[in-house]
Design a protein around this motif. Structure first.
Motif, PDB file in Angstrom:
ATOM      1  N   PRO A  50     -69.395 -23.334 -46.723  1.00  0.00           N
ATOM      2  CA  PRO A  50     -68.572 -24.635 -46.039  1.00  0.00           C
ATOM      3  C   PRO A  50     -68.787 -25.736 -46.928  1.00  0.00           C
ATOM      4  O   PRO A  50     -69.318 -25.734 -47.918  1.00  0.00           O
ATOM      5  CB  PRO A  50     -69.658 -24.784 -44.790  1.00  0.00           C
ATOM      6  N   GLU A  51     -67.917 -27.055 -46.847  1.00  0.00           N
ATOM      7  CA  GLU A  51     -67.647 -28.067 -47.714  1.00  0.00           C
ATOM      8  C   GLU A  51     -68.725 -28.926 -47.689  1.00  0.00           C
ATOM      9  O   GLU A  51     -69.424 -29.471 -48.628  1.00  0.00           O
ATOM     10  CB  GLU A  51     -66.208 -28.692 -47.229  1.00  0.00           C
ATOM     11  N   ALA A  52     -69.421 -28.868 -46.547  1.00  0.00           N
ATOM     12  CA  ALA A  52     -70.632 -29.718 -46.319  1.00  0.00           C
ATOM     13  C   ALA A  52     -70.451 -31.213 -46.408  1.00  0.00           C
ATOM     14  O   ALA A  52     -71.482 -31.919 -46.936  1.00  0.00           O
ATOM     15  CB  ALA A  52     -71.753 -29.223 -46.661  1.00  0.00           C
ATOM     16  N   ARG A  53     -69.147 -31.578 -46.201  1.00  0.00           N
ATOM     17  CA  ARG A  53     -69.051 -32.746 -46.864  1.00  0.00           C
ATOM     18  C   ARG A  53     -69.290 -34.068 -45.315  1.00  0.00           C
ATOM     19  O   ARG A  53     -69.595 -34.934 -45.247  1.00  0.00           O
ATOM     20  CB  ARG A  53     -67.528 -33.197 -46.877  1.00  0.00           C
ATOM     21  N   VAL A  54     -69.181 -33.020 -44.174  1.00  0.00           N
ATOM     22  CA  VAL A  54     -69.315 -34.004 -42.838  1.00  0.00           C
ATOM     23  C   VAL A  54     -70.894 -33.781 -42.326  1.00  0.00           C
ATOM     24  O   VAL A  54     -71.571 -32.606 -42.496  1.00  0.00           O
ATOM     25  CB  VAL A  54     -68.384 -33.211 -41.724  1.00  0.00           C
ATOM     26  N   ALA A  55     -71.377 -34.700 -42.128  1.00  0.00           N
ATOM     27  CA  ALA A  55     -72.838 -34.813 -41.770  1.00  0.00           C
ATOM     28  C   ALA A  55     -73.165 -33.918 -40.454  1.00  0.00           C
ATOM     29  O   ALA A  55     -72.239 -33.703 -39.697  1.00  0.00           O
ATOM     30  CB  ALA A  55     -73.379 -36.107 -41.518  1.00  0.00           C
ATOM     31  N   GLU A  56     -74.232 -33.169 -40.465  1.00  0.00           N
ATOM     32  CA  GLU A  56     -74.428 -32.292 -39.574  1.00  0.00           C
ATOM     33  C   GLU A  56     -74.335 -32.816 -37.992  1.00  0.00           C
ATOM     34  O   GLU A  56     -73.884 -32.157 -37.163  1.00  0.00           O
ATOM     35  CB  GLU A  56     -75.988 -31.700 -39.594  1.00  0.00           C
ATOM     36  N   SER A  57     -74.677 -33.980 -37.968  1.00  0.00           N
ATOM     37  CA  SER A  57     -74.805 -34.699 -36.601  1.00  0.00           C
ATOM     38  C   SER A  57     -73.371 -34.885 -36.163  1.00  0.00           C
ATOM     39  O   SER A  57     -73.065 -35.061 -34.894  1.00  0.00           O
ATOM     40  CB  SER A  57     -75.545 -36.226 -36.775  1.00  0.00           C
ATOM     41  N   LEU A  58     -72.537 -35.140 -37.183  1.00  0.00           N
ATOM     42  CA  LEU A  58     -70.815 -35.095 -36.833  1.00  0.00           C
ATOM     43  C   LEU A  58     -70.075 -33.890 -36.550  1.00  0.00           C
ATOM     44  O   LEU A  58     -69.058 -34.082 -36.052  1.00  0.00           O
ATOM     45  CB  LEU A  58     -70.147 -36.090 -37.643  1.00  0.00           C
ATOM     46  N   LEU A  59     -70.869 -32.911 -37.004  1.00  0.00           N
ATOM     47  CA  LEU A  59     -70.040 -31.447 -36.952  1.00  0.00           C
ATOM     48  C   LEU A  59     -69.553 -31.043 -35.329  1.00  0.00           C
ATOM     49  O   LEU A  59     -70.483 -31.231 -34.603  1.00  0.00           O
ATOM     50  CB  LEU A  59     -71.085 -30.778 -37.466  1.00  0.00           C
ATOM     51  N   ARG A  60     -68.698 -30.829 -35.216  1.00  0.00           N
ATOM     52  CA  ARG A  60     -68.369 -30.343 -33.755  1.00  0.00           C
ATOM     53  C   ARG A  60     -68.407 -28.814 -33.643  1.00  0.00           C
ATOM     54  O   ARG A  60     -67.885 -28.176 -34.924  1.00  0.00           O
ATOM     55  CB  ARG A  60     -66.897 -30.748 -33.606  1.00  0.00           C
ATOM     56  N   PRO A  61     -68.706 -28.206 -32.737  1.00  0.00           N
ATOM     57  CA  PRO A  61     -68.767 -26.983 -32.452  1.00  0.00           C
ATOM     58  C   PRO A  61     -67.570 -26.299 -32.344  1.00  0.00           C
ATOM     59  O   PRO A  61     -66.808 -26.726 -31.693  1.00  0.00           O
ATOM     60  CB  PRO A  61     -69.850 -26.903 -31.238  1.00  0.00           C
ATOM     61  N   ILE A  62     -67.400 -24.713 -32.641  1.00  0.00           N
ATOM     62  CA  ILE A  62     -66.331 -24.203 -32.298  1.00  0.00           C
ATOM     63  C   ILE A  62     -66.379 -24.131 -30.739  1.00  0.00           C
ATOM     64  O   ILE A  62     -67.662 -23.985 -29.980  1.00  0.00           O
ATOM     65  CB  ILE A  62     -66.397 -22.615 -32.798  1.00  0.00           C
ATOM     66  N   ILE A  63     -65.016 -23.886 -30.133  1.00  0.00           N
ATOM     67  CA  ILE A  63     -65.076 -23.928 -28.791  1.00  0.00           C
ATOM     68  C   ILE A  63     -65.276 -22.548 -28.143  1.00  0.00           C
ATOM     69  O   ILE A  63     -66.084 -22.320 -27.117  1.00  0.00           O
ATOM     70  CB  ILE A  63     -63.887 -24.504 -28.181  1.00  0.00           C
ATOM     71  N   SER A  64     -64.238 -21.687 -28.781  1.00  0.00           N
ATOM     72  CA  SER A  64     -64.445 -20.252 -28.069  1.00  0.00           C
ATOM     73  C   SER A  64     -63.679 -19.316 -29.235  1.00  0.00           C
ATOM     74  O   SER A  64     -63.182 -19.752 -30.138  1.00  0.00           O
ATOM     75  CB  SER A  64     -63.935 -19.917 -26.899  1.00  0.00           C
ATOM     76  N   ALA A  65     -64.438 -17.919 -29.291  1.00  0.00           N
ATOM     77  CA  ALA A  65     -63.581 -16.872 -30.112  1.00  0.00           C
ATOM     78  C   ALA A  65     -62.349 -16.609 -29.451  1.00  0.00           C
ATOM     79  O   ALA A  65     -62.016 -16.676 -28.256  1.00  0.00           O
ATOM     80  CB  ALA A  65     -64.480 -15.501 -30.264  1.00  0.00           C
ATOM     81  N   ALA A  66     -61.199 -16.276 -30.170  1.00  0.00           N
ATOM     82  CA  ALA A  66     -59.712 -15.944 -29.537  1.00  0.00           C
ATOM     83  C   ALA A  66     -59.774 -14.603 -29.368  1.00  0.00           C
ATOM     84  O   ALA A  66     -60.374 -13.931 -30.338  1.00  0.00           O
ATOM     85  CB  ALA A  66     -58.907 -16.727 -30.556  1.00  0.00           C
ATOM     86  N   PRO A  67     -58.908 -14.043 -28.233  1.00  0.00           N
ATOM     87  CA  PRO A  67     -58.899 -12.602 -28.391  1.00  0.00           C
ATOM     88  C   PRO A  67     -57.928 -11.789 -29.284  1.00  0.00           C
ATOM     89  O   PRO A  67     -56.951 -11.625 -28.687  1.00  0.00           O
ATOM     90  CB  PRO A  67     -58.596 -12.573 -26.869  1.00  0.00           C
ATOM     91  N   ALA A  68     -58.201 -11.645 -30.476  1.00  0.00           N
ATOM     92  CA  ALA A  68     -57.369 -10.912 -31.234  1.00  0.00           C
ATOM     93  C   ALA A  68     -58.519 -10.351 -32.494  1.00  0.00           C
ATOM     94  O   ALA A  68     -59.461 -10.765 -32.580  1.00  0.00           O
ATOM     95  CB  ALA A  68     -56.381 -12.180 -32.055  1.00  0.00           C
TER      96      ALA A  68
END
Ligand code: ADP
Ligand code: ZN
Length: 656
Positions: A50-68
């Motif tokens: 990962p790029e690790a440019r964004v601070a961990e506190s600002l990181l947004r989580p993946i919402i869900s896995a897509a069915p494929a």
């Protein structure tokens, strides 16, 4: 907290980091839904750190896995490779791969849409030459190789490569077939069905969104065993790709000119290489690029030298327009008219070829000489008399035919100059009143339905005379067609295109190849003002190899492709000054060195397009020098106005 890079289908510079929620695998290749601003977006977990440019506190989580199913490693490498080679954001390439995926596939009521082609289905019996060619294709094996399948028009190449598909099916794998004009491939589909007892899955712009979703899912699940389509088919996910075929590999229609600019023939070879499977390039008139690869031993070559079923190649004659000019205001010479009458009287069919849509390419004022031009482009407006308007073939701008000259006001002074297919239609109506005629052009024959109806009318012999643009050159098999007349054989030779000769040869050879494909022998008449031109001489003598060798010698001397590499920079802006300034700035910072040359900046032949001013530069390098790195450095050291746009076209085919 774990973070992963997620590639989104947008033209961002790189993948974005997201946090992986508890309990989610989020492996590379997995399709996921992520937050993007206030919206949600589909994305794919990508490779690398990962790029690790964004601070961990600002990181947004993946919402869900897509069915494929996840995108496979070779598929991801392919997306990265194309992005890197074509100088495009990887997300823009991913967007092509995800087009067609919109959540879970709708449940299939016509589950028969993807019934499996049966390799054991009794197809037509192959001739000994075909069987031998098929065996050679198959002996290439399952790993990466490229084979050029060439041979004369009407040799039966399709039946041969269908055997390679059969072998792939028997091995339990999938095949991908690229055709240049899938919407016009009714006859091809019939032959596929004859061989395999069912139709393949289709992938092109006319496929409904619902069927696209089904096809995407079925390819990814390995259920669609053979998928046939246009360029973008290359980006579809395949569960177990086993074979890549490009039919009519010389076709320039394989070059995508918008968005991600890529050559589907070349990228097909890359896709095959990354997937470690064979590729087959098919053509009666292979491109110089492919011929040179075959000559150097990089590609295998399998050739069918004779027409199938004992049909003979047509005789090609030249009509010297200097000696036999058409009557004033007409475009068909006496020798061609005589041949037309003879053919039609014998109850056979004829084709007149002119690669120009509409009625006339130019409308001129007889009083003041004013020409009707597009207000947005440096191009003339083309009259479409049937439709009742004038149209710009570059931006689509239309105009009702003015009653008076817009420049001098003289009434009824506007006059058409030069022919398009509609005007040839009119001329034949006067001269051959009994002939039942049909125009085949992309604007009169849009879509598979119209194409199918036309094919039925021609093979059912309710049409005597076809008048067509380049779409009639495409692989059609009309058994009763015995005469092909080319109205203006010189048309493609004008302009500064380095492949003008090669392309004219290929196009006219393909058109000629429509004649005499069954028992009755065919003949071809080319109307030309320069019968001594090497292209005309090669067509008349039938010596394609000598022509391509001369073409190769010339390109080698100038280090033109395939002996050197090209990248075009097209600078455009709404203001002429901004375009000029940006082009000069690029000119000043141009790279230099051994094996590197920069041509331009110069106004593009289409100096204005859709209201924007255009300038071109051409980077030309010796083969060992890769233009991508040079371009990257060049652009990063050049300060350009934000109002200027620079389009990069690697391996340009169009020089407009
Ligand atoms: P090419 O693609 O080499 O120009 P085609 O594949 O279109 O040639 O073949 C020419 C014609 O011959 C087509 O109508 C095709 O259906 C027919 N044909 C080819 N091979 C066979 C075969 N083995 N048996 C019957 N018909 C065949
Ligand atoms: Zn225009």
């Amino acid at each position: 907290m774990r973070r992963v890079p997620v590639l989104l289908p947008y033209p961002f510079a790189a993948a974005l980091d997201y946090a992986v929620p508890e309990g989610m695998a989020a492996n590379p290749g997995d399709l996921v839904t992520v937050p993007l601003g206030k919206r949600e977006s589909l994305g794919v977990v990508w490779d690398g750190a990962p790029e690790a440019r964004v601070a961990e506190s600002l990181l947004r989580p993946i919402i869900s896995a897509a069915p494929a199913p996840p995108l496979s490693v070779p598929h991801r490498r392919f997306i990265d490779w194309v992005a890197n080679y074509t100088f495009s954001p990887p997300g823009s390439v991913l967007a092509m791969a995800l087009r067609g995926f919109r959540g879970p596939a709708p449940r299939q009521k016509p589950a028969r849409a993807f019934s499996s082609p049966d390799p054991e289905h009794p197809g037509p019996l192959l001739s000994p030459a075909q069987s031998e060619a098929a065996a050679r294709l198959i002996e290439a094996g399952g790993g990466f190789s490229v084979t050029l399948l060439d041979g004369v028009t009407g040799a039966g190449k399709t039946e041969v490569y269908l055997e390679a598909i059969a072998a792939t099916l028997k091995a339990g794998r999938q095949a991908l077939v690229l055709l240049p004009e899938i919407a016009l491939s009714a006859q091809w589909l019939e032959r596929f069905e004859r061989r395999f007892g069912t139709l393949p899955a289709l992938w092109h712009s006319e496929v409904t969104p619902r069927l696209r979703r089904l096809t995407w899912a079925a390819a990814a699940a390995g259920e669609a065993r053979v998928v046939v389509g246009a360029r973008s088919l290359l980006f579809l996910p395949f569960a177990s790709l086993g074979l890549v075929i490009v039919d009519e590999e010389h076709e320039t229609a394989f070059k995508q000119e918008e968005g991600v600019i890529y050559h589907a023939r070349d990228m097909a070879v890359v896709r095959a290489r990354l997937a470690a499977v064979p590729a087959i390039l098919v053509s009666a008139t292979p491109s110089l690029e492919t011929l040179i690869n075959a000559e150097r031993g990089r590609y295998r070559r399998v050739t069918l030298p004779h027409r199938h079923g004992g049909a003979r190649l047509p005789e090609i004659g030249l009509v010297d327009l200097r000696r036999s000019p058409p009557e004033r205001g007409r475009f068909l010479s006496l020798p061609l008219l005589a041949a037309l009458s003879e053919t039609l009287e014998a109850g056979e069919q004829a084709l007149l070829f002119l690669n120009r849509r509409g009625y006339a390419p130019l409308t001129l004022c007889r009083h003041c000489g004013h020409r009707l031009e597009c207000p947005n482009c440096s191009a003339w407006l083309v009259e479409h008399r049937g439709a009742g308007f004038l149209q710009c073939h570059h931006c689509g701008h239309t105009l009702s035919p003015p009653a008076a000259c817009p420049a001098c006001g003289e009434p009824a002074s506007l006059t058409p100059v030069g022919p398009g297919v509609e005007r040839i239609m009119e001329e034949t109506a006067a001269l051959l009143p009994g002939a039942r005629r049909l125009i085949m052009a992309s604007d009169t024959l849009s879509g598979p339905k119209a194409a199918e109806a036309a094919v039925r009318a021609i093979t059912g012999r309710t049409i005597d005379l076809i008048i067509g643009t380049q779409i009639v050159a495409k692989g059609w098999h009309f058994p009763h067609l015995t005469l092909v007349g080319v109205v203006d054989a010189d048309l493609g030779l004008a302009g500064a295109d380095l492949r003008a000769g090669e392309r004219t040869f290929q196009l006219l050879h393909q058109v000629a190849g429509r004649a005499g494909r069954a028992e009755a022998p065919g003949r071809v008449l080319l109307q030309t003002w320069c019968p001594e031109h090497p292209v005309m001489r090669a067509l008349a003598s039938g010596d394609a190899a000598a022509f391509m060798q001369a073409e190769a010698a010339e390109r080698r001397r100038g280090l033109w492709p395939p002996f050197g590499r090209l990248a075009a920079l097209i600078v455009s802006a709404a203001s002429e000054r901004v375009a000029d300034d940006a082009a000069s700035a690029l000119g000043l910072t141009a790279p230099a060195g051994p094996g590197i040359a920069v041509l331009g900046p110069a106004p593009a032949p289409l100096a204005r397009l859709g209201g924007r001013y255009r300038r071109r530069l051409l980077l030309k390098t010796a083969r060992p020098v890769r233009p991508q790195k040079l371009l990257r450095a060049w652009l990063s050291r050049t300060k350009l106005s934000r109002q200027a746009r620079v389009r990069i076209d690697i391996d340009p085919i169009s020089f407009l």
